[in-house]
Design an enzyme around this catalytic site. Structure first.
Site, mmCIF file in Angstrom:
data_model
loop_
_atom_site.group_PDB
_atom_site.id
_atom_site.type_symbol
_atom_site.label_atom_id
_atom_site.label_comp_id
_atom_site.label_asym_id
_atom_site.label_seq_id
_atom_site.Cartn_x
_atom_site.Cartn_y
_atom_site.Cartn_z
ATOM 1 N N CYS A 139 5.733 3.473 4.731
ATOM 2 C CA CYS A 139 6.738 3.084 3.736
ATOM 3 C C CYS A 139 8.099 3.712 4.029
ATOM 4 C CB CYS A 139 6.304 3.541 2.354
ATOM 5 S SG CYS A 139 4.814 2.764 1.715
ATOM 6 N N GLU B 91 10.120 5.276 1.958
ATOM 7 C CA GLU B 91 10.321 6.597 1.350
ATOM 8 C C GLU B 91 9.842 7.697 2.285
ATOM 9 O OE1 GLU B 91 8.951 3.927 0.095
ATOM 10 O OE2 GLU B 91 9.278 3.729 -2.069
HETATM 11 N N1 THU Z 1 6.493 -0.339 0.945
HETATM 12 C C1 THU Z 1 7.437 0.648 0.998
HETATM 13 O O1 THU Z 1 8.145 0.796 2.014
HETATM 14 N N2 THU Z 1 7.564 1.469 -0.071
HETATM 15 C C2 THU Z 1 6.806 1.386 -1.199
HETATM 16 O O2 THU Z 1 6.891 2.247 -2.065
HETATM 17 C C3 THU Z 1 5.893 0.260 -1.387
HETATM 18 C C4 THU Z 1 5.639 -0.554 -0.185
HETATM 19 C C5 THU Z 1 6.328 -1.201 2.112
HETATM 20 C C6 THU Z 1 5.038 -1.007 2.830
HETATM 21 C C7 THU Z 1 4.870 -2.341 3.493
HETATM 22 O O3 THU Z 1 5.605 -2.323 4.717
HETATM 23 C C8 THU Z 1 5.534 -3.325 2.554
HETATM 24 O O4 THU Z 1 6.367 -2.539 1.711
HETATM 25 C C9 THU Z 1 4.570 -4.130 1.706
HETATM 26 O O5 THU Z 1 3.673 -3.307 1.052
#
Ligand code: THU
Length: 165
Positions: free
Chosen positions: A75, A77
């Site tokens: 993710c 974050e």
């Molecule tokens: N994702 C994030 O980058 N941050 C989050 O808090 C939730 C999900 C990303 C992970 C994945 O690449 C995409 O969003 C779909 O879940």
């Protein structure tokens, strides 16, 4: 045995638009939105950006990085926090954080951090010993301002729960 009902409240503010943010917050908010353009999200089509405002005025960005082996991706974050700690171990304190998300072919929407990211966000806030205010786009289209990252993860697991070594 007595049963006690308890409630825990989470304090936060809700703002209508980015115009209601301070100039430093606006810069952090915009950096998170800009960062979504460099997400690598060919599998989900969901581009996420995270921005960390440092006490020296610089802003460090992270984006989600996906992988053909899906669980190997990370993710936004966590790429932001891990990337900052790994590349600038002596970095100035983190004094703000903002997150943004949009579909690859669409407009910005809500960006609420997943549980694993909340756990990591807590660790970095605890590690620096200084609360990090957080800005999130809500499902209602408003901006949520939390006074600390810990506010997002009540009843968390932390180093306090590990046996002393
Ligand atoms: N994702 C994030 O980058 N941050 C989050 O808090 C939730 C999900 C990303 C992970 C994945 O690449 C995409 O969003 C779909 O879940």
């Amino acid at each position: 045995m007595a049963r006690i009902s308890r409630q825990q409240l989470i304090a936060f503010e809700e703002l209508d638009t980015a115009a209601d943010l301070t100039p430093a917050e606006q810069a952090t908010w915009q950096a998170a939105r800009d960062a979504t353009a460099t997400a690598y999200a060919p599998y989900s089509g969901f581009q996420v950006g995270a921005a960390l405002l440092l006490a020296d005025g610089t802003i460090f960005r992270g984006t989600n990085q996906e992988n053909a082996a899906y669980p190997s991706g990370l993710c936004a974050e966590r790429t932001a926090l891990f990337g900052l700690a790994a590349s600038q171990p002596e970095h100035a304190a983190i004094v703000g954080m903002a997150i943004a998300a949009r579909p690859t072919a669409g407009d910005f929407g809500p960006a609420l951090p997943c549980g694993a990211c909340r756990q990591v966000m807590l660790e970095y806030e605890t590690r620096q010993g200084q609360a990090i205010p957080l800005l999130l786009p809500s499902r209602a289209g408003t901006i949520l301002r939390f006074p600390s990252l810990a506010a997002l993860i009540p009843f968390n697991f932390s180093a306090d729960d590990l046996p002393a070594s």
